[in-house]
Every structure is written in C-alpha cells, then in structure tokens.
Design an enzyme around this catalytic site. Structure first.
Site, short mmCIF file in Angstrom:
data_model
loop_
_atom_site.label_atom_id
_atom_site.label_comp_id
_atom_site.label_asym_id
_atom_site.label_seq_id
_atom_site.Cartn_x
_atom_site.Cartn_y
_atom_site.Cartn_z
N LYS A 171 13.01 -4.88 5.57
CA LYS A 171 11.75 -4.32 6.07
C LYS A 171 10.69 -4.38 4.97
O LYS A 171 10.96 -4.07 3.82
CB LYS A 171 11.94 -2.87 6.51
CG LYS A 171 10.70 -2.22 7.07
CD LYS A 171 10.99 -0.80 7.51
CE LYS A 171 9.76 -0.14 8.13
NZ LYS A 171 8.68 0.08 7.14
N SER A 193 5.65 -6.18 7.87
CA SER A 193 5.05 -4.84 7.85
C SER A 193 4.33 -4.60 6.54
O SER A 193 4.75 -5.10 5.49
CB SER A 193 6.17 -3.80 8.02
OG SER A 193 5.70 -2.48 7.81
N HIS A 195 3.79 -1.23 5.98
CA HIS A 195 4.20 0.18 5.88
C HIS A 195 2.99 1.12 5.96
O HIS A 195 2.74 1.92 5.07
CB HIS A 195 4.97 0.42 4.58
CG HIS A 195 5.88 1.61 4.66
ND1 HIS A 195 7.24 1.51 4.55
CD2 HIS A 195 5.63 2.93 4.85
CE1 HIS A 195 7.79 2.70 4.65
NE2 HIS A 195 6.83 3.59 4.84
N ARG A 198 0.23 0.69 2.82
CA ARG A 198 0.49 1.11 1.44
C ARG A 198 -0.27 0.23 0.45
O ARG A 198 -0.69 0.68 -0.61
CB ARG A 198 1.99 1.05 1.12
CG ARG A 198 2.82 2.02 1.92
CD ARG A 198 4.22 2.21 1.33
NE ARG A 198 4.16 3.05 0.14
CZ ARG A 198 4.47 2.66 -1.07
NH1 ARG A 198 4.86 1.41 -1.28
NH2 ARG A 198 4.40 3.50 -2.08
#
Length: 303
Positions: A171, A193, A195, A198
């Site tokens: 991930k 991703s 996240h 971030r």
C-alpha cells in the site's frame, strides 16, 4: 483574482477526478454484472473497504468501528482491509468472517512486523501487506501512535513475501518505479495511494494509474499484479473511473465514516451497496457488461 498555490494533495486529487467525465453509450447495452475476482477469490463488487486503524466504539455500540465495517464487508461480499492494530484486535476482525487483508506498518521493530504477519496467517487472514507510505515523517522516520517506523528495502519486502503463503499487498505506491519493484519482489497487488495527502503536491492516484498499468503489463513480473486504488473514492462513478483507468478494485475511505458512525453495520452495508449499484448503472450506461470489460473508451478528460 490572485493566484493561490495549492499544495493540498487531496484537493488536487479531487479536482483531477472531477475533470474526468463519462460518455453515455446506451444502444446494444445490457444490465451490467459487478462481480469480479480479486487475489484469486470471487467477490460481488470491485469496491473495497479502506485499511483503517484506531476506530473506537461509536455511540456506545458493542463492536468497534473496525469490526462494524468488517461485518458490513462480509455482508456485501467485498474484500476487506484493516490497518495498524495489535494481534488481539486483528483476531476480532478475522472472527467477523470477512475476507481481510491485514496491512502492517513498517515498524522499526522488525520482529513486530514479522510477528504480525505470522499471526495474521496463523489466524485466518485472507492476505497481508505493508503500508510503505508511512515510512517517513517531516523530522525523519515517522512515528505513529508512539511507534517508530523504519526504511524498507526491496529485499525486506521480498523476505516478508517469501515467509508467507498469503498474497502480499503493498500500500502506498505512487510511481511506476515502486510498482515495478513491488512486482519484482513478488507482490500480488499494490494499492496506488498518497494516504490522504501525506505528501504535498502528490500526484493524484488516478493520474498515475494508467502509467502504472501500462508498465506492469509490459514487465514479465508485473502481468499478474492486481492494482487497487484509494484516495477520494466516494461514489460508484469514482470506482468506475478508477477501473476504466486501469484499477482492478477501488477502496472507499473517509466517505464511509458518516454512515459508519451513525448507523454501524447497517449504515456501511447500505453505503457500500449504494456505491455498487451506481457502478452497475454507469457500466450499463456505457456499454460494459462485466468489470473486466471496462476501459477508458467512454471517458473524456477536461483539459
């Protein structure tokens, strides 16, 4: 109007996703089928749950939010993901009966990483994986809930994969380079991703998705790597766009939380079923009978 710089990756992602429009193609189309095969198992939909962590008991209910959305995933027969937690908490997730991939943080304590992977395998996890986009923080290595993170090499990832019979998911992939490295070490899937933003100015997952898909298709080790995507997925239309751009599945995230907090298992079940229903409607309206048929031919991007 004055120019304002925009570093928020979530806003950039939302704007890009909203720039992707859909053409109708109705003649000769039929009602679509949303079932699909992910990591070797047939599921009712390519909609995935997110790898959430640290969700408490909402409104005094018996189960934690993590258990509740896992129960909803089982009810809907979709692939379930969970994130950072201790082994006893993960056992409660497995006991819901949902087919669950456990995403483990890149702890500096590597023994803890390996222990959590082994516990997952020994206790009925459907898959395991690692959350590589939590390696770094602004002051060096990230610290999450008091736990220090550490760098992860390709050799380390390969060793986790070699030590388990479960499919391994990486991930936090947001480049062709990392996608190829994941394929070369034996990962069965990646999650494209950032996240929830971030990294400032992070490329939208759906923007990099076609490049990753093309690169993996050309690479000998990448042809059987499935691609999942998250960040900003809130509707069946979002899932459709992700599939059209090269994903095999798409995970909802914060869009699920209001339903989870208010109504628990029934709320999340209704939410997930609604996303799948909209996906079916759009597939039917664009001439795609099956999930694997979907391509980008009905998309139009605003330039």
């Amino acid at each position: 109007m004055a120019y304002t710089r925009l570093s928020d990756a979530n806003e950039i992602t939302a704007r890009y996703m909203d720039s992707i429009l859909i053409q109708e193609r109705l003649i000769d189309s039929v009602v679509a089928e949303t079932s699909t095969t992910l990591l070797g198992e047939k599921f009712s939909s390519p909609v995935l749950t997110p790898a959430f962590s640290h969700l408490s008991n909402y409104n005094g209910r018996m189960h934690t939010g993590l258990e509740e959305y896992s129960l909803a995933a089982k009810e809907c027969n979709i692939l379930n993901f969970v994130g950072m937690m201790e082994n006893d908490q993960f056992k409660k997730i497995v006991d819901t009966g949902a087919k669950t991939v456990r995403i483990v943080k890149p702890y500096a304590d590597n023994a803890k990483v390996r222990d959590q992977f082994k516990f997952a395998e020994d206790n009925g996890a459907f898959g395991i994986g690692m959350d590589i986009d939590h390696i770094f923080g602004t002051t060096g290595y990230d610290i999450v809930v008091g736990e220090e993170m550490a760098a992860q090499t390709a050799d380390m990832l390969h060793s986790y994969i070699a030590d388990s019979k479960l499919p391994f998911v990486v991930k936090g992939v947001l480049s062709v380079s990392d996608a190829i490295k994941c394929a070369e070490v034996g990962a069965k899937a990646i999650i494209v991703s950032h996240h929830h933003g971030r990294l400032p100015y992070a490329v939208p997952p759906m923007m990099i998705l076609p490049e990753i898909k093309k690169a993996l298709a050309k690479h000998p080790a990448g042809k059987n790597v499935q691609i999942f995507v998250d960040c900003g997925i809130a509707t069946g239309a979002d899932v459709y766009k992700a599939l059209a751009l090269g994903a095999d599945g798409a995970a909802v995230g914060r869009s699920m939380l209001p339903s989870l907090e208010k109504d628990g298992v029934p709320g999340v079940t209704k939410f997930l079923q609604g996303i799948t229903a909209e996906l079916r409607f759009i597939m039917s309206s664009t001439g795609f009978k099956k999930v694997n048929d979907i391509d980008a031919s009905a998309l139009q991007i605003i330039r």
